[in-house]
Design a protein around this motif. Structure first.
Motif, PDB file in Angstrom:
ATOM      1  N   GLU A 188     -15.852 -25.949  -4.054  1.00 12.57           N
ATOM      2  CA  GLU A 188     -14.777 -26.333  -4.984  1.00 12.57           C
ATOM      3  C   GLU A 188     -14.396 -27.806  -4.811  1.00 12.57           C
ATOM      4  OE1 GLU A 188     -11.568 -23.553  -4.580  1.00 12.57           O
ATOM      5  OE2 GLU A 188     -12.726 -21.912  -5.468  1.00 12.57           O
ATOM      6  N   GLY A 189     -15.413 -28.645  -4.701  1.00 15.97           N
ATOM      7  CA  GLY A 189     -15.205 -30.080  -4.587  1.00 15.97           C
ATOM      8  C   GLY A 189     -14.914 -30.571  -3.184  1.00 15.97           C
ATOM      9  N   ARG A 190     -14.784 -29.668  -2.226  1.00 18.18           N
ATOM     10  CA  ARG A 190     -14.500 -30.046  -0.846  1.00 18.18           C
ATOM     11  C   ARG A 190     -15.794 -30.022  -0.038  1.00 18.18           C
ATOM     12  NH1 ARG A 190     -10.174 -27.201  -2.833  1.00 18.18           N
ATOM     13  NH2 ARG A 190      -8.094 -28.006  -2.316  1.00 18.18           N
ATOM     14  N   GLU A 191     -16.105 -31.134   0.606  1.00 23.63           N
ATOM     15  CA  GLU A 191     -17.356 -31.257   1.337  1.00 23.63           C
ATOM     16  C   GLU A 191     -17.150 -31.060   2.834  1.00 23.63           C
ATOM     17  OE1 GLU A 191     -19.604 -34.723   0.524  1.00 23.63           O
ATOM     18  OE2 GLU A 191     -19.225 -34.677  -1.642  1.00 23.63           O
ATOM     19  N   ILE A 192     -18.210 -30.614   3.499  1.00 24.55           N
ATOM     20  CA  ILE A 192     -18.208 -30.574   4.962  1.00 24.55           C
ATOM     21  C   ILE A 192     -18.125 -32.018   5.463  1.00 24.55           C
ATOM     22  CG2 ILE A 192     -19.595 -30.035   7.004  1.00 24.55           C
ATOM     23  CD1 ILE A 192     -20.819 -27.733   5.442  1.00 24.55           C
ATOM     24  N   PRO A 193     -17.287 -32.318   6.457  1.00 27.98           N
ATOM     25  CA  PRO A 193     -17.230 -33.682   6.992  1.00 27.98           C
ATOM     26  C   PRO A 193     -18.620 -34.180   7.388  1.00 27.98           C
ATOM     27  CG  PRO A 193     -15.418 -32.401   7.860  1.00 27.98           C
ATOM     28  CD  PRO A 193     -16.287 -31.434   7.107  1.00 27.98           C
ATOM     29  N   GLU A 194     -18.952 -35.375   6.972  1.00 30.37           N
ATOM     30  CA  GLU A 194     -20.301 -35.917   7.150  1.00 30.37           C
ATOM     31  C   GLU A 194     -20.715 -35.957   8.611  1.00 30.37           C
ATOM     32  OE1 GLU A 194     -23.826 -36.950   5.569  1.00 30.37           O
ATOM     33  OE2 GLU A 194     -22.004 -36.511   4.420  1.00 30.37           O
ATOM     34  N   ILE A 195     -19.770 -36.193   9.503  1.00 27.71           N
ATOM     35  CA  ILE A 195     -20.103 -36.306  10.926  1.00 27.71           C
ATOM     36  C   ILE A 195     -20.745 -35.029  11.453  1.00 27.71           C
ATOM     37  CG2 ILE A 195     -17.792 -35.564  11.628  1.00 27.71           C
ATOM     38  CD1 ILE A 195     -20.068 -38.062  13.473  1.00 27.71           C
ATOM     39  N   LEU A 197     -22.794 -33.155   9.991  1.00 26.81           N
ATOM     40  CA  LEU A 197     -24.168 -33.037   9.510  1.00 26.81           C
ATOM     41  C   LEU A 197     -25.063 -34.133  10.063  1.00 26.81           C
ATOM     42  CD1 LEU A 197     -23.275 -32.357   5.763  1.00 26.81           C
ATOM     43  CD2 LEU A 197     -23.669 -30.672   7.574  1.00 26.81           C
ATOM     44  N   SER A 198     -24.500 -34.952  10.952  1.00 25.66           N
ATOM     45  CA  SER A 198     -25.228 -36.131  11.438  1.00 25.66           C
ATOM     46  C   SER A 198     -26.228 -35.815  12.538  1.00 25.66           C
ATOM     47  CB  SER A 198     -24.232 -37.169  11.958  1.00 25.66           C
ATOM     48  OG  SER A 198     -23.593 -36.698  13.143  1.00 25.66           O
ATOM     49  N   ILE A 204     -20.010 -35.766  17.350  1.00 24.88           N
ATOM     50  CA  ILE A 204     -19.439 -34.497  16.879  1.00 24.88           C
ATOM     51  C   ILE A 204     -18.416 -33.969  17.880  1.00 24.88           C
ATOM     52  CG2 ILE A 204     -19.965 -32.065  16.442  1.00 24.88           C
ATOM     53  CD1 ILE A 204     -22.622 -32.997  15.222  1.00 24.88           C
ATOM     54  N   ALA A 205     -18.753 -34.034  19.165  1.00 29.06           N
ATOM     55  CA  ALA A 205     -17.823 -33.572  20.205  1.00 29.06           C
ATOM     56  C   ALA A 205     -16.542 -34.392  20.181  1.00 29.06           C
ATOM     57  CB  ALA A 205     -18.493 -33.660  21.574  1.00 29.06           C
TER      58      ALA A 205
END
Length: 238
Positions: A188-195, A197-198, A204-205
């Protein structure tokens, strides 16, 4: 084997939710054992009375010390090493640290109070540890006992799929848990934070630590004042 003995006026309330999911599967596999004992078995007279009017007057009824003592003594051997717990709104708040202590021990014997409470002399005579699951009043100790047991049983070896599953949760490190995400990548237009998926595990920690602290500051700032968390901040390598 980790053993739980419940003293209650409503033994049919157990195992309840503990008979399902991970706890229920572990119960069937013999990872832990549950025994629910009817206090009314040791009640007095034809009607198996377990309570009486409060000394000094007042509303409600109080559970009798002699009845509870008879029930407890019949259920537990004198050398039973398990802690004797009384679920009570005036008890010490249940914490994750106390849950871990209980899970690491032989089990617990839990008394579920009803009515206005339990005769104070029973608490002293049988050295009961009063525990509260929150600043509210329930109709009895049974729902609170289910909460305590669920929290402890899930930490027993062989109950959760991965041992690390219990290590990165709210309260384990003094903080609330960081936010979680999964597929789909956009909802619904909200993305997983890019970090996330890096693939950069160190970053990430760090992101998760920052998010956990921000959530704790916003929702439970009292946790940030705990001695254990202050010690971790002063010695981050511990």
């Amino acid at each position: 084997m980790w053993r739980a003995t419940i003293l209650t006026l409503f033994p049919e309330m157990f195992p309840g939710s503990l008979g399902l999911s991970l706890a229920g599967d572990a119960l069937k596999r013999g990872v832990w054992q549950l025994e629910a004992i009817d206090i009314r078995t040791h009640g007095l007279g034809k009607h198996r009375s377990v309570d009486d009017t409060p000394a000094g007057g007042g509303a409600g009824m109080v559970m009798r010390a002699d009845v509870l003592a008879a029930s407890l003594d019949a259920a537990l051997a004198s050398d039973d090493p398990r802690p004797r717990l009384l679920m009570s709104p005036r008890g010490k708040p249940l914490t994750q640290a106390r849950v871990r202590d209980l899970a690491a021990g032989p089990g617990a014997a839990i008394i579920c109070g009803r009515f206005e409470g339990v005769d104070e002399r029973l608490i002293a005579a049988r050295q009961l540890e009063e525990i509260s699951v929150g600043d509210y009043v329930l109709s009895g100790g049974e729902p609170a006992a289910l909460v305590l047991l669920d929290a402890a049983v899930r930490l027993l070896p062989g109950v959760m799929g991965k041992e690390e599953s219990g290590a990165e949760e709210s309260f384990e490190n003094g903080l609330l848990e960081y936010p979680h995400y999964t597929k789909p990548r956009v909802f619904e237009g909200r993305e997983i934070p890019e970090i996330l998926l890096s693939g950069a595990h160190g970053k990430i920690a760090a992101w998760r630590e920052a998010e956990a602290r921000a959530l704790t500051e916003a929702r439970r700032p009292d946790l940030l004042k705990s001695p254990s968390l202050r010690a971790k901040r002063s010695n981050p390598d511990s």
